[in-house]
Design a protein around this motif. Structure first.
Motif, PDB file in Angstrom:
ATOM      1  N   ALA A  33       0.929  -1.188   0.069  1.00 15.52           N
ATOM      2  CA  ALA A  33      -0.134   0.166   0.114  1.00 15.52           C
ATOM      3  C   ALA A  33       0.995   1.300  -0.091  1.00 15.52           C
ATOM      4  CB  ALA A  33      -0.880   0.007   1.301  1.00 15.52           C
ATOM      5  N   TYR A  34       2.109   1.134   0.226  1.00 14.92           N
ATOM      6  CA  TYR A  34       3.113   2.476   0.500  1.00 14.92           C
ATOM      7  C   TYR A  34       3.049   3.170  -0.867  1.00 14.92           C
ATOM      8  CZ  TYR A  34       5.265   0.015   4.375  1.00 14.92           C
ATOM      9  OH  TYR A  34       5.193  -0.577   5.721  1.00 14.92           O
ATOM     10  N   LEU A  35       2.980   2.639  -1.906  1.00 15.06           N
ATOM     11  CA  LEU A  35       2.932   3.488  -3.114  1.00 15.06           C
ATOM     12  C   LEU A  35       1.807   4.652  -3.313  1.00 15.06           C
ATOM     13  CD1 LEU A  35       4.616   4.402  -5.812  1.00 15.06           C
ATOM     14  CD2 LEU A  35       3.372   2.338  -6.762  1.00 15.06           C
ATOM     15  N   LEU A  36       0.775   3.737  -3.222  1.00 16.81           N
ATOM     16  CA  LEU A  36      -0.722   4.578  -3.286  1.00 16.81           C
ATOM     17  C   LEU A  36      -0.733   5.611  -2.114  1.00 16.81           C
ATOM     18  CD1 LEU A  36      -3.450   5.278  -4.387  1.00 16.81           C
ATOM     19  CD2 LEU A  36      -4.304   3.337  -3.092  1.00 16.81           C
ATOM     20  N   ARG A  86      -8.857  -1.454   1.644  1.00 15.74           N
ATOM     21  CA  ARG A  86      -9.433  -2.599   1.984  1.00 15.74           C
ATOM     22  C   ARG A  86     -10.194  -3.413   0.924  1.00 15.74           C
ATOM     23  NH1 ARG A  86     -11.772   1.391   6.802  1.00 15.74           N
ATOM     24  NH2 ARG A  86     -10.135   1.151   8.269  1.00 15.74           N
ATOM     25  N   ASP A  87     -10.442  -2.861   0.104  1.00 14.43           N
ATOM     26  CA  ASP A  87     -10.998  -3.962  -1.235  1.00 14.43           C
ATOM     27  C   ASP A  87      -9.899  -4.580  -1.844  1.00 14.43           C
ATOM     28  OD1 ASP A  87     -13.679  -2.817  -0.753  1.00 14.43           O
ATOM     29  OD2 ASP A  87     -13.454  -1.510  -2.385  1.00 14.43           O
ATOM     30  N   CYS A  88      -8.621  -4.355  -1.681  1.00 12.58           N
ATOM     31  CA  CYS A  88      -7.578  -4.918  -2.209  1.00 12.58           C
ATOM     32  C   CYS A  88      -6.850  -6.210  -1.168  1.00 12.58           C
ATOM     33  CB  CYS A  88      -6.277  -4.021  -2.508  1.00 12.58           C
ATOM     34  SG  CYS A  88      -6.747  -2.859  -3.918  1.00 12.58           S
ATOM     35  N   HIS A  97      -1.073  -5.888  -7.318  1.00 13.47           N
ATOM     36  CA  HIS A  97      -1.967  -5.441  -8.546  1.00 13.47           C
ATOM     37  C   HIS A  97      -3.225  -4.686  -8.466  1.00 13.47           C
ATOM     38  CE1 HIS A  97       1.057  -7.723 -10.732  1.00 13.47           C
ATOM     39  NE2 HIS A  97       0.874  -8.819 -10.135  1.00 13.47           N
ATOM     40  N   CYS A  98      -3.973  -5.028  -7.406  1.00 15.94           N
ATOM     41  CA  CYS A  98      -5.258  -4.263  -7.032  1.00 15.94           C
ATOM     42  C   CYS A  98      -4.738  -2.808  -6.542  1.00 15.94           C
ATOM     43  CB  CYS A  98      -5.926  -5.075  -6.116  1.00 15.94           C
ATOM     44  SG  CYS A  98      -7.391  -4.333  -5.601  1.00 15.94           S
ATOM     45  N   VAL A  99      -3.813  -2.785  -5.881  1.00 18.66           N
ATOM     46  CA  VAL A  99      -3.289  -1.408  -5.384  1.00 18.66           C
ATOM     47  C   VAL A  99      -3.034  -0.646  -6.422  1.00 18.66           C
ATOM     48  CG1 VAL A  99      -1.441  -0.260  -3.774  1.00 18.66           C
ATOM     49  CG2 VAL A  99      -2.696  -2.386  -3.119  1.00 18.66           C
TER      50      VAL A  99
END
Length: 119
Positions: A55-58, A87-89, A98-100
């Motif tokens: 999640a860090y990149l987002l 949370r959806d990821c 990939h989701c993120v």
């Protein structure tokens, strides 16, 4: 014939073991090279999403956009949206990288749309 089969079997096992060892080395080196903007347990991001390296990149991209905004209500709405996307990821205790990465585009679009509405 038996010797050839045993030799082939031994080579297959050795290659499989070497592949597993290489993957573990890649994992260790990626942990050591974490970016400097890793999660700092800020009050903005809940730990249930911010503790995942995926999640860090987002989070970093959104934080950079939030720094340039003055409207606290809009900031809060954006953070809520991004937290929902993260949370959806999540699947159990894993986060799909990939989701993120797909969520980055959605989040930037969300931010741009809401910034234009504010004008």
């Amino acid at each position: 014939m038996r010797v050839s089969c045993l030799l082939l079997f031994a080579c297959t096992l050795a290659l499989a073991q070497a592949g597993t060892w290489r993957q573990s080395q890649d994992y260790i080196s990626s942990d050591e090279a974490r970016p400097s903007w890793t999660h700092r347990h800020s009050e903005i991001w809940p730990c249930d999403v911010a503790d995942y390296p995926e999640a860090y990149l987002l989070i970093h991209k959104v934080e950079k956009r939030l720094e340039r905004m003055d409207n606290e209500q809009l900031k809060s709405r954006i953070v809520d949206y991004v937290v929902g996307e993260l949370r959806d990821c999540k699947t159990g205790n894993d986060m799909d990288e990939h989701c993120v990465k797909r969520s980055i585009g959605y989040a930037m679009s969300f931010i741009n749309r809401h910034k234009k509405q504010q004008l």
